[in-house]
Enzyme design. Structure first.
Site: not given
Ligand code: LLP
Length: 400
Positions: A221, A253, A255-256, A292, A296, A322-323, A351
């Protein structure tokens, strides 16, 4: 970097994704810095991008992997991830998937509900020692300063087990000798405010202590900067989190934070249409590759690799689908590109490709990695135009 994008576009055409290994490593090191002095077991959230070549960069930096599906598991294993460093997350894990993961030697799983724990009990057969270490995902009833679709920490959200349910869940685990080893929390993605993250860690660390557990998983997050908003202040977060975390073994965990700013989505301008309302820049890409902005209302920054002499003005950058909602950059002030110019959409590493689809039956784009020695390597080929039909039987193969 920008000239590398031009070279790839010349060689391979557009659209494509491109990632910067140096930036990925830099982010991984920043994260390890955050955990200095804490026994940390960080993982990369594979849902942000499941390309094994990118996962391999993080594996070499010492990260484990956080997976949702068997597909993500396969990608992580292909990248060389140690099964004992893989965490399995998500709702509604199926019994046959549990059996697959147990057989493969999965290290850890975050249990999302009482029902799921019952299924782990079924999956264990007679021997609980086959099971991964189980973390109980707590829903801490904490809101987060993010888009409502990606907030996960309140009672109205579908994730986790409430503190109220916890005594029953833990009693069940004890009764059936299930290996519950820790507590997990993840209150959402793209969070820039320290306070809710600390509130959530407070809840899990307190519950973990109550049940004598020495492991916690603080989820992901961590927010980054797009065209608006601010990133999570890691200094202040560390200062407040350290006293809560230092007596635990801590998983996370991310990601971003690890990949978001290390990736670009690169498209070419097909047409520039001048309207009274502003300039509409229509490209050969679209929301089928980078969802995105449409989903969002996310505002990514952009640049024009190789272009010069453009005038500044009001513009909107769109795809070729087409939108009307097929937007890559909503109304902005910026340099107005010309037909044929390249546009690099920034902050597209996380993402981006992982949410791409075959909408309008366009092929998925290629992916490139600029290695730390400066070489650009193709880590995914652009699909053929009929790739979206690969699982569709021919008429003569149909069975009734
Ligand atoms: N842990 C869990 C349980 C999660 O559901 C997620 C993301 C993460 C870790 C990793 O979160 P991060 O560090 O990447 O914020 N598609 C959306 C983001 C969806 C995130 C889903 N879960 C976007 O493009 O903003």
């Amino acid at each position: 970097m920008i000239s590398a994008l031009e070279k790839i576009a010349q060689k391979e055409g557009t659209p494509f994704y491109c990632y910067d290994e140096k930036k990925m490593i830099h982010q991984a090191q920043e994260m390890f810095g955050f955990f200095q002095g804490i026994k940390a077991y960080p993982t990369f959230a594979v849902k942000a991008n499941a390309n094994p070549h990118l996962l391999g960069v993080f594996v070499r930096e010492g990260l484990g992997m956080d997976v949702i599906s068997i597909g993500e598991w396969i990608a992580a294993r292909r990248a060389g991830a140690d099964p004992k460093k893989i965490v399995w997350n998500g709702n509604v894990k199926q019994l046959d998937e549990m059996q697959f993961m147990i057989k493969e030697g999965l290290g850890w799983a975050n249990v999302d509900s009482f029902r799921e724990l019952e299924n782990w009990n079924r999956a264990k057969g007679l021997d609980p020692s086959h099971l991964p270490g189980l973390f109980i995902r707590i829903n801490p009833s904490v809101g987060a300063d993010t888009h409502p679709s990606i907030a996960t920490g309140k009672g109205e959200h579908k994730f986790g087990i409430s503190c109220k349910e916890l005594p029953d869940v833990m009693a069940y685990a004890a009764q059936f000798h299930l290996p519950v080893v820790g507590m997990h929390v993840h209150i959402g993605s793209q969070i820039s405010d320290v306070e809710p993250l600390i509130e959530a860690i407070n809840v899990v660390s307190k519950e973990a202590k109550t049940y004598g557990l020495d492991r916690i998983n603080i989820g992901g997050g961590w927010g980054i900067v797009y065209a608006e908003g601010s990133s999570l202040d890691l200094k202040s977060f560390r200062k407040q989190a350290f006293p809560l975390l230092s007596s635990f073994k801590v998983w996370c965990e991310l990601g971003r934070f690890l990949l978001g700013e290390a990736g670009w989505y690169v498209v070419r301008v097909g047409e520039v249409r001048n309207r009274d309302e502003g300039v509409l820049v229509i490209t050969d890409g679209g929301m089928h590759h980078l969802l995105r902005p449409s989903l969002y209302q996310a505002r990514h920054t952009f640049s024009l690799p190789g272009a010069d002499g453009q005038e500044q003005g009001k513009l909107k950058i769109m795809g070729r689908l087409c939108e009307t909602g097929d937007v890559l950059v909503p109304e902005s002030d910026g340099l107005i590109p010309k037909e044929g110019d390249l546009i690099a959409i920034h902050q597209a590493g996380a993402y981006g490709f992982s949410m791409a689809s075959h909408y309008n039956a366009f092929p998925l784009p290629s992916e490139w990695l600029i290695k730390k020695d400066g070489r650009a390597v193709c880590i995914r080929h652009r699909e053929a135009s009929d790739a979206f039909l690969h699982a569709v039987p021919l008429p003569e193969e149909l069975e009734c």
